[in-house]
Design a protein around this motif. Structure first.
Motif, PDB file in Angstrom:
ATOM      1  N   VAL A 140       0.839  -1.294  -0.059  1.00  9.82           N
ATOM      2  CA  VAL A 140      -0.133  -0.144  -0.009  1.00  9.82           C
ATOM      3  C   VAL A 140       0.918   1.068  -0.004  1.00  9.82           C
ATOM      4  CG1 VAL A 140      -1.669   1.156   1.232  1.00  9.82           C
ATOM      5  CG2 VAL A 140      -1.801  -1.104   1.179  1.00  9.82           C
ATOM      6  N   PHE A 141       1.892   1.266   0.872  1.00 10.20           N
ATOM      7  CA  PHE A 141       2.819   2.338   0.874  1.00 10.20           C
ATOM      8  C   PHE A 141       3.424   2.751  -0.589  1.00 10.20           C
ATOM      9  CE2 PHE A 141       7.033   3.964   2.441  1.00 10.20           C
ATOM     10  CZ  PHE A 141       6.424   5.121   3.570  1.00 10.20           C
TER      11      PHE A 141
ATOM     12  N   PHE B 175      -4.863   9.950   4.687  1.00 13.18           N
ATOM     13  CA  PHE B 175      -5.011   9.361   6.000  1.00 13.18           C
ATOM     14  C   PHE B 175      -4.509   7.843   5.661  1.00 13.18           C
ATOM     15  CE2 PHE B 175      -8.093  12.672   7.019  1.00 13.18           C
ATOM     16  CZ  PHE B 175      -7.705  13.134   8.142  1.00 13.18           C
ATOM     17  N   LEU B 176      -4.820   7.187   4.539  1.00 12.32           N
ATOM     18  CA  LEU B 176      -4.015   5.867   4.308  1.00 12.32           C
ATOM     19  C   LEU B 176      -2.786   5.733   4.292  1.00 12.32           C
ATOM     20  CD1 LEU B 176      -4.779   3.004   3.573  1.00 12.32           C
ATOM     21  CD2 LEU B 176      -4.708   3.287   1.184  1.00 12.32           C
ATOM     22  N   HIS B 177      -2.012   6.886   4.009  1.00 11.13           N
ATOM     23  CA  HIS B 177      -0.560   6.884   4.069  1.00 11.13           C
ATOM     24  C   HIS B 177      -0.083   6.986   5.558  1.00 11.13           C
ATOM     25  CE1 HIS B 177       3.528   7.714   2.368  1.00 11.13           C
ATOM     26  NE2 HIS B 177       3.685   8.682   3.508  1.00 11.13           N
ATOM     27  N   GLU B 178      -0.798   7.867   6.307  1.00 11.21           N
ATOM     28  CA  GLU B 178      -0.489   7.961   7.718  1.00 11.21           C
ATOM     29  C   GLU B 178      -0.631   6.567   8.350  1.00 11.21           C
ATOM     30  OE1 GLU B 178       0.074   9.631  11.590  1.00 11.21           O
ATOM     31  OE2 GLU B 178       0.471  10.413   9.496  1.00 11.21           O
ATOM     32  N   PHE B 179      -1.632   5.829   7.911  1.00 11.59           N
ATOM     33  CA  PHE B 179      -1.843   4.552   8.644  1.00 11.59           C
ATOM     34  C   PHE B 179      -0.619   3.676   8.517  1.00 11.59           C
ATOM     35  CE2 PHE B 179      -3.315   0.155   8.682  1.00 11.59           C
ATOM     36  CZ  PHE B 179      -4.122  -0.029   9.733  1.00 11.59           C
ATOM     37  N   VAL B 180      -0.199   3.510   7.161  1.00 12.43           N
ATOM     38  CA  VAL B 180       0.791   2.603   6.737  1.00 12.43           C
ATOM     39  C   VAL B 180       2.226   3.145   7.492  1.00 12.43           C
ATOM     40  CG1 VAL B 180      -0.456   1.627   4.738  1.00 12.43           C
ATOM     41  CG2 VAL B 180       1.107   3.485   4.357  1.00 12.43           C
ATOM     42  N   ASP B 181       2.267   4.368   7.260  1.00 15.87           N
ATOM     43  CA  ASP B 181       3.739   5.048   8.022  1.00 15.87           C
ATOM     44  C   ASP B 181       3.719   4.449   9.334  1.00 15.87           C
ATOM     45  OD1 ASP B 181       4.494   6.270   5.939  1.00 15.87           O
ATOM     46  OD2 ASP B 181       4.039   8.314   6.711  1.00 15.87           O
ATOM     47  N   VAL B 182       2.681   4.892  10.233  1.00 14.59           N
ATOM     48  CA  VAL B 182       2.804   4.254  11.444  1.00 14.59           C
ATOM     49  C   VAL B 182       2.745   2.716  11.779  1.00 14.59           C
ATOM     50  CG1 VAL B 182       1.548   4.405  13.992  1.00 14.59           C
ATOM     51  CG2 VAL B 182       1.760   6.274  12.394  1.00 14.59           C
TER      52      VAL B 182
ATOM     53  N   THR C  12      -2.635   1.343  16.981  1.00 13.69           N
ATOM     54  CA  THR C  12      -1.590   2.627  17.068  1.00 13.69           C
ATOM     55  C   THR C  12      -1.958   3.361  16.046  1.00 13.69           C
ATOM     56  OG1 THR C  12      -0.224   1.406  18.537  1.00 13.69           O
ATOM     57  CG2 THR C  12       0.501   3.469  17.474  1.00 13.69           C
ATOM     58  N   PRO C  13      -1.813   3.106  14.560  1.00 15.49           N
ATOM     59  CA  PRO C  13      -2.047   3.959  13.533  1.00 15.49           C
ATOM     60  C   PRO C  13      -3.514   4.499  13.820  1.00 15.49           C
ATOM     61  CG  PRO C  13      -1.099   1.924  12.763  1.00 15.49           C
ATOM     62  CD  PRO C  13      -1.493   1.596  14.144  1.00 15.49           C
TER      63      PRO C  13
ATOM     64  N   ILE D  53       4.644  11.351  12.811  1.00 14.68           N
ATOM     65  CA  ILE D  53       5.264  10.021  12.409  1.00 14.68           C
ATOM     66  C   ILE D  53       6.603   9.852  12.943  1.00 14.68           C
ATOM     67  CG2 ILE D  53       6.045  10.988  10.418  1.00 14.68           C
ATOM     68  CD1 ILE D  53       5.412   7.229  11.065  1.00 14.68           C
ATOM     69  N   TYR D  54       7.581  10.957  13.054  1.00 10.80           N
ATOM     70  CA  TYR D  54       8.858  10.845  13.177  1.00 10.80           C
ATOM     71  C   TYR D  54       9.174  10.708  14.527  1.00 10.80           C
ATOM     72  CZ  TYR D  54       9.655  11.959   8.447  1.00 10.80           C
ATOM     73  OH  TYR D  54       9.660  11.838   7.134  1.00 10.80           O
ATOM     74  N   PRO D  55       8.647  11.346  15.702  1.00  6.05           N
ATOM     75  CA  PRO D  55       8.775  11.019  16.964  1.00  6.05           C
ATOM     76  C   PRO D  55       8.961   9.347  17.352  1.00  6.05           C
ATOM     77  CG  PRO D  55       7.726  13.046  17.077  1.00  6.05           C
ATOM     78  CD  PRO D  55       7.815  12.237  15.761  1.00  6.05           C
TER      79      PRO D  55
END
Length: 365
Positions: free
Chosen positions: A57-58, A80-87, A125-126, A167-169
């Motif tokens: 998906v990423f 929002f999907l990108h945020e989910f797969v990032d986390v 968590t995501p 995402i980064y922290p």
């Protein structure tokens, strides 16, 4: 300084060239786990399959790039999907790392008992981050949340601090945790006091059972199968009377003739401790079985640790350039064009790295 249209096009072109290879590799992992190895796959392989789905998906998001920015609803969905797969990706990697540690420390059963906690941490968590991101954007209210994020539809330039905060922290914390865990794994496996005896029960081997089979003696052997033993002794194909069985089974040292080699060999390792040669043979055999089993277990653990380490290294390589770029953008430091390209390539190769580890470890036994 924002990218020029030509620079942006070149970055997207490079990512669109790399991402399909990652997508093909992740599909290979998913198909192998779900179709060809479903009943024999290990827990770490299953989590690698989850990570492969996440990476697929990423990569799809990178193939689309910022071409869907003008379509606000679609851009919001993919943002929002990108945020989910990032986390989710970073959570899965740290769970795989902890799974390796738990297997080394307590055995595979203890690690398997935590699989639902790993699953919950990786996928709940995501959802929590997405909820908090939406709340933060609503409070700040600077306009559209999802927009052009250089490489994909994600958090727009109106919210630069949210790009880092959501995402980064977490990514940096997970990197530190991964380093700590693998340092602990290395110390444990290299310790002179490290023994595999603590995880015998978790692998299906039982040294007590193995040893007891060599400590039973003639009485136990004859009582288990007196008919067979006396048939060999007497050369008869019929089962002798019970009285004769009892007489022979009570004998601690049956008198064997030179023609009784078959029985002697069959009972050699079951003789009681009164026979020095048999006792020595029992100890040698038991020790040999245990050493072979420990060797196999240590090889399996080393493969597990190697696989988890390679996944973690790939994760760090994928995200380090992007981390540097985002931090420089946050503090308005000019980012070199080559670094933006490098970050894009590494992000697009995320799925390829995980899949390569799975496929190479599958081939190299």
């Amino acid at each position: 300084m924002p990218l020029t249209p030509d620079q942006e096009s070149n970055v997207l072109l490079v990512m669109r060239c790399v991402s399909p290879f990652s997508m093909i590799a992740t599909l290979a992992v998913i198909l192998h786990v779900t179709c060809f190895n479903r009943n024999r796959t290990s827990l770490i392989n299953r989590f690698q399959a989850y990570l492969a789905v996440n990476d697929f998906v990423f990569c799809v998001d990178f193939v689309l790039g910022v071409s869907i920015v003008t379509n606000a609803p679609l851009c919001t969905i993919f943002g929002f999907l990108h945020e989910f797969v990032d986390v989710c990706g970073t959570c899965l990697v740290v769970c795989i790392t902890h799974l390796c540690y738990k297997t080394v420390e307590r055995g595979s059963k203890a690690a398997a008992a935590l699989r639902w906690w790993y699953f919950a941490y990786s996928f709940v968590t995501p959802l929590l981050f997405i909820t908090l991101l939406w709340i933060a954007a609503t409070i700040l209210n600077r306009g559209t949340l999802m927009g052009n994020a250089t490489y994909e539809c994600w958090i727009s330039a109106a919210y630069p601090e949210l790009k880092v905060a959501f995402i980064y922290p977490l990514l940096w914390i997970h990197m530190v945790v991964i380093v700590i865990i693998y340092t602990r794994i290395y110390q444990k496996t290299q310790s002179s006091a490290y023994e595999l005896s603590g995880i015998w029960g978790s692998t299906g081997y039982n040294t007590t059972t193995i040893a007891s089979r060599h400590e039973r003696g003639v009485d136990a052997v004859l009582s288990d199968n007196p008919g067979l033993a006396i048939t060999v002794l007497s050369g008869s194909s019929t089962v002798p009377p019970a009285a004769k069985i009892q007489t022979i089974s009570k004998s601690r040292r049956p008198s064997l003739t030179k023609n009784d080699n078959a029985l002697s060999l069959s009972l050699q390792e079951h003789l009681p401790p009164t026979f020095p040669e048999a006792s020595l043979q029992r100890k040698i055999t038991t020790k040999s079985v245990k050493m072979d089993t420990e060797k196999q277990m240590r090889r399996s653990l080393n493969r597990l640790i190697l696989k988890g380490s390679l996944i973690a290294i790939g994760f760090v390589i994928s995200w380090t350039p992007a981390t540097i770029v985002r931090v420089m953008q946050l503090f308005n430091i000019p980012v070199p064009y080559w670094m933006i390209v490098c970050a894009g390539i590494c992000l697009a190769m995320t799925g390829l790295m995980n899949a390569s580890v799975y496929l190479v470890m599958l081939i190299v036994r």
